[in-house]
Scaffold this motif. Structure first.
Motif, PDB file in Angstrom:
ATOM      1  N   GLN A   1       4.989  22.047  36.742  1.00 31.40           N
ATOM      2  CA  GLN A   1       4.583  23.530  36.493  1.00 31.40           C
ATOM      3  C   GLN A   1       4.980  24.590  37.868  1.00 31.40           C
ATOM      4  N   LEU A   2       4.670  24.073  38.920  1.00 30.35           N
ATOM      5  CA  LEU A   2       4.725  24.670  39.895  1.00 30.35           C
ATOM      6  C   LEU A   2       6.308  25.081  40.103  1.00 30.35           C
ATOM      7  N   LEU A   3       6.900  23.917  39.918  1.00 30.75           N
ATOM      8  CA  LEU A   3       8.507  24.022  40.383  1.00 30.75           C
ATOM      9  C   LEU A   3       9.178  25.121  39.293  1.00 30.75           C
TER      10      LEU A   3
ATOM     11  N   ILE B   1      15.644  23.591  32.220  1.00 29.75           N
ATOM     12  CA  ILE B   1      15.619  21.893  32.249  1.00 29.75           C
ATOM     13  C   ILE B   1      14.542  21.527  32.471  1.00 29.75           C
ATOM     14  N   TYR B   2      13.550  21.886  33.674  1.00 36.17           N
ATOM     15  CA  TYR B   2      12.302  21.157  33.595  1.00 36.17           C
ATOM     16  C   TYR B   2      11.331  21.730  32.683  1.00 36.17           C
ATOM     17  N   LEU B   3      11.418  22.966  32.007  1.00 35.13           N
ATOM     18  CA  LEU B   3      10.472  23.120  30.936  1.00 35.13           C
ATOM     19  C   LEU B   3      10.898  22.146  29.934  1.00 35.13           C
ATOM     20  N   HIS B   4      11.619  21.695  29.564  1.00 36.63           N
ATOM     21  CA  HIS B   4      12.059  20.752  28.550  1.00 36.63           C
ATOM     22  C   HIS B   4      11.367  19.283  28.718  1.00 36.63           C
ATOM     23  N   LYS B   5      11.607  18.872  30.137  1.00 36.27           N
ATOM     24  CA  LYS B   5      10.888  17.979  30.613  1.00 36.27           C
ATOM     25  C   LYS B   5       9.259  17.913  30.565  1.00 36.27           C
ATOM     26  N   ILE B   6       8.783  19.151  31.050  1.00 40.34           N
ATOM     27  CA  ILE B   6       7.297  19.277  31.140  1.00 40.34           C
ATOM     28  C   ILE B   6       6.741  19.439  29.608  1.00 40.34           C
ATOM     29  N   ASP B   7       7.551  19.724  28.841  1.00 39.68           N
ATOM     30  CA  ASP B   7       6.958  19.757  27.533  1.00 39.68           C
ATOM     31  C   ASP B   7       6.805  18.296  26.888  1.00 39.68           C
TER      32      ASP B   7
ATOM     33  N   ILE C   1      -0.218  22.177  27.354  1.00 38.80           N
ATOM     34  CA  ILE C   1       0.613  22.459  26.403  1.00 38.80           C
ATOM     35  C   ILE C   1       0.515  24.108  26.231  1.00 38.80           C
ATOM     36  N   ARG C   2      -0.601  24.343  26.380  1.00 36.67           N
ATOM     37  CA  ARG C   2      -0.910  26.157  26.281  1.00 36.67           C
ATOM     38  C   ARG C   2      -0.011  26.574  27.444  1.00 36.67           C
ATOM     39  N   ASP C   3      -0.296  26.051  28.736  1.00 36.71           N
ATOM     40  CA  ASP C   3       0.350  26.745  29.923  1.00 36.71           C
ATOM     41  C   ASP C   3       1.977  26.602  29.818  1.00 36.71           C
ATOM     42  N   ASN C   4       2.386  25.468  29.192  1.00 34.53           N
ATOM     43  CA  ASN C   4       3.915  25.519  28.994  1.00 34.53           C
ATOM     44  C   ASN C   4       4.450  26.405  28.244  1.00 34.53           C
ATOM     45  N   TYR C   5       3.824  26.797  27.174  1.00 34.03           N
ATOM     46  CA  TYR C   5       3.939  27.917  26.173  1.00 34.03           C
ATOM     47  C   TYR C   5       4.193  29.341  27.033  1.00 34.03           C
TER      48      TYR C   5
END
Length: 761
Positions: A377-379, A394-400, A412-416
């Protein structure tokens, strides 16, 4: 003399009823002296086993302790050569496995532990067998799912053996440990039952140290969102540890959990003291793992409190030798803390350096999934700020995928929201709106779930108090009936002594008692009705305040959504004036959204603390215009709280006045000063002043006939406040508005923006 000696031995060996524990130096010396006296072989063997275990688990790194332990085992072997006890031989192998493990001979130690279990499996000594199962479980780490299942199986066998023995403390200890393993393995239905049984056994032997059980209760309720009950158990653990003057690493753990619980109860400032205590203890014992863990928690708390500078000072105060990692997670925690701090300080080059260090470490050392998720999330935030959009994707796909594997709705909410920011930056409007709506939906569902849980907790507390009141009333009835019975018995005795004179008196007495009882019951019923109505009114007041806060929360969310949509719209506009108009509208909406945010967070749902509000609004405008280097702000704001009907116009006036000063008052590369003042005069008049040292207004400008929307807003809002507006060129422009302080108005009147807009047209 012999009976006194056996009593002393029993007292010293009484400490052997739990797991292996350190003996104090005085206890060790006493047992060694007892060995010089004539003793039965069984007692001598028990003492030697106890001494050997104590030397093995003794804190510190004195190799002589292991030599003493090996010497005790040799003496047991000599005694057993004559006794020929299979149980003693098997238990000797078990203690030998502990000694081998302490000498880092792990493979040999595990084989010996299994050998001891096999030899004791048919033994009648259930305590020895329980110890064997328990020690064998140490060779199966809980970090791997497969070995965790085997570890739980072995501890369950140990619990069963201890339950069939007479060693209650060992049984309670093993149950406590098993409850902890159930929690790690997410066998949630078994955790509370196992903890309750452990606590019951501890209490049956008046065990003095219960903080370890209480802290497991804390974690159980904390993980289920019942933070109030978690806090109660943490306080119980804290009091228990302080009562026995515990200053060990377990006291560090209690303070750390106390601080974490307070953070979730939005008591972050109070949590700092407990974090500092936990850090001090971990530093005292030079426990690098605990130092890194507490340090990471403290840094995150400081950042949430908007105090990144204090977090940076904390990092610099910790000795470097204590930051050396001793676990997989420890290799990234220091860099993660620095990256978080520099990101909060908006020092993005430094953030990137530490993020790259973490990416290199993760290739070799893999921490827990939760820590990796926080880092991603920080990255992603760093990549968005540095406009590295492809890397962010790329990292948004990984974190999801990672957040969904953790099954954490908040993550999951923060990822959105991160996806919404990325889509907005790259011009993917449709995807941005879809992600924003998903974020809002999940955010509202989490909020509703939390609110529902809190309401259920309030209902449980209400029902509990209601039951207590009913029991109290029944106890009063019983007392009254007992009193009545005593009076009747007394009357009967007097009737036997003087029957002819007491019949009339007894009848009269019964009538009086009946009348008094009836009057008492009537009064009691009235009191119960009044109490019930008072409780109902109290609940209605609480529900009303909660609903009002919910309204402010929803209004703030809707305004934030409109601001985000305007920001998305501006990304597709090429018309400069239109973009400026949208940004002006965003700032005005932020001024109003900040009002509703303050109301939602405040205990007083109708009043705004203007000191905090003006400070945050000025900081926001300063950041949005990047005015850090050229323009300084001075604030002289008295501690005044305004109701919504006055706070909203004041916020909009401040927004317009400060914005105009930043945009138009100063020439390029000049050093500017903006002064903001809010004071209350003796006649309950509020003086609001915004002044700058810029170029001021041209002499030929008539403010009342100005076509500027900003000036029309200031004029119209001053009129709505029933105040007077004064503008003066005094070494720059000085705007002064004086309006009456309406202390008793708590309404939520709307700002008359339509009338102001009509005048503009």
């Amino acid at each position: 003399m012999r009976s006194r000696l056996m009593f002393l031995i029993g007292l010293l060996l009484g400490t052997a009823t739990g797991y292996s524990q350190d003996l104090s130096s005085s206890q060790t010396d006493s047992l060694r002296l007892v060995l010089n006296r004539p003793l039965p072989d069984s007692v001598r063997v028990d003492i030697l086993f106890r001494l050997a275990e104590s030397y093995i688990v003794k804190t510190g790194d004195d190799r002589r302790d292991l030599t003493y332990a090996a010497d005790c085992l040799r003496k047991v072997e000599l005694i057993n050569a004559a006794v020929q006890s299979a149980d003693i031989a098997a238990y000797q192998i078990l203690i030998g496995s502990m000694l081998a493990k302490e000498r880092k001979q792990d493979k040999q130690a595990k084989e010996m532990a299994w050998q001891a279990v096999n030899l004791l499996s048919n033994s009648k000594n259930q305590y020895y067998l329980g110890k064997a199962y328990f020690n064998l479980s140490d060779y199966y780490p809980y970090t791997d799912r497969t070995t965790l299942v085997e570890k739980i199986r072995l501890v369950e066998l140990a619990v069963r053996c201890f339950g069939q023995s007479k060693y209650i403390e060992a049984h309670a200890n093993s149950l406590k440990y098993l409850a902890d393993l159930y929690e790690i393995n997410e066998q949630r239905s078994k955790v509370l039952e196992t903890l309750n049984l452990s606590l019951k056994l501890y209490e049956s032997i008046h065990y003095p140290k219960l903080s370890g059980v209480y802290i497991l209760y804390n974690r159980y309720y904390y993980l289920r969102g019942n933070y109030k009950l978690a806090l109660d158990y943490c306080l119980m653990a804290l009091r228990d540890a302080e009562r026995v003057k515990d200053s060990s690493l377990s006291y560090c753990q209690i303070n750390n959990y106390m601080a974490i619980t307070l953070c979730h109860l939005k008591e972050r400032q109070r949590a700092i003291g407990y974090y500092k205590t936990a850090l001090r203890i971990s530093e005292k014992y030079k426990n690098n793992s605990d130092v890194l863990l507490v340090m990471n928690n403290m840094v995150r708390n400081y950042i949430e409190l908007k105090k990144p500078r204090e977090a940076l000072e904390l990092m610099k105060s910790i000795p470097k030798e204590l930051l050396v990692p001793t676990s997989e997670e420890g290799y990234i925690l220091t860099s993660l803390c620095y990256a978080s701090i520099y990101f909060a300080l908006k020092e993005y080059p430094e953030t990137g350096i530490h993020c790259n260090q973490i990416l290199e470490q993760i290739k070799v050392h893999m921490p827990r999934a939760q820590v990796v998720n926080d880092f991603y999330q920080l990255l992603i935030g760093y990549y968005l700020e540095s406009r590295q959009f492809s890397a962010a994707g790329i990292y948004l796909h990984k974190i999801d995928s990672l957040s969904r594997k953790l099954d954490d709705p908040a993550r999951i909410r923060d990822n959105y929201y991160l996806a919404f920011r990325l889509d907005t930056a790259t011009g993917s409007t449709r995807s941005a709106i879809a992600n924003l709506l998903k974020f809002q939906h999940l955010h509202d569902s989490l909020f509703d779930e939390t609110s529902s849980r809190e309401m259920q907790q309030m209902e449980v507390e209400y029902e509990t108090q209601k039951n207590k009141n009913e029991i109290k009333i029944k106890d009063q009835d019983i007392v009254l009936l007992n009193q009545k019975n005593e009076l009747q018995q007394s009357g009967l005795q007097r009737a036997d002594m003087a029957r002819h004179f007491s019949i009339g008196g007894l009848g009269l007495l019964l009538v009086i008692i009946a009348l008094l009882y009836r009057r008492f019951r009537d009064k009691q019923k009235s009191s119960n009705v009044i109490s019930a109505k008072n409780e109902m009114l109290q609940r209605l007041v609480i529900e009303k305040e909660w609903l009002v806060k919910e309204v402010h929360h929803r209004v703030k969310n809707n305004l934030q959504m409109v601001i985000s949509l305007l920001n998305t719209q501006s990304a597709f506009l090429d018309n400069g004036p239109a973009k400026l108009a949208i940004r002006d509208s965003q700032r005005r909406m932020y001024a109003m959204a900040l009002i509703h945010q303050k109301l939602y967070q405040s205990e007083k749902v109708c009043m705004i603390d203007m000191q905090g509000y003006i400070n945050e609004l000025a900081s926001y405008l300063k950041d949005i215009f990047n005015a850090n280097a050229d323009i300084c702000f001075e604030q002289a704001v008295e501690p005044v709280s305004l109701n919504v009907s006055q706070a909203v116009p004041v916020g909009l006036i401040l927004n317009e006045a400060i914005t105009n000063s930043i945009k138009y008052a100063f020439s390029k590369n000049s050093e500017g000063l903006i002064r903001i003042s809010l004071t209350v005069a003796a006649d309950d008049q509020i003086h609001l002043e915004v002044a700058d040292n810029g170029r001021g207004l041209p002499d030929n400008v008539n403010v009342l006939k100005s076509k500027s929307l900003g000036m029309n807003l200031i004029t119209g809002l001053a009129r709505q406040l029933e105040g007077t507006l004064h503008l003066k060129n005094d070494g720059g422009l000085r705007i002064l508005i004086t309006f009456p302080f309406n202390k008793n108005r708590t309404g939520h009147e709307e700002v008359d923006l339509e009338g102001i807009a009509e005048k503009q047209r």
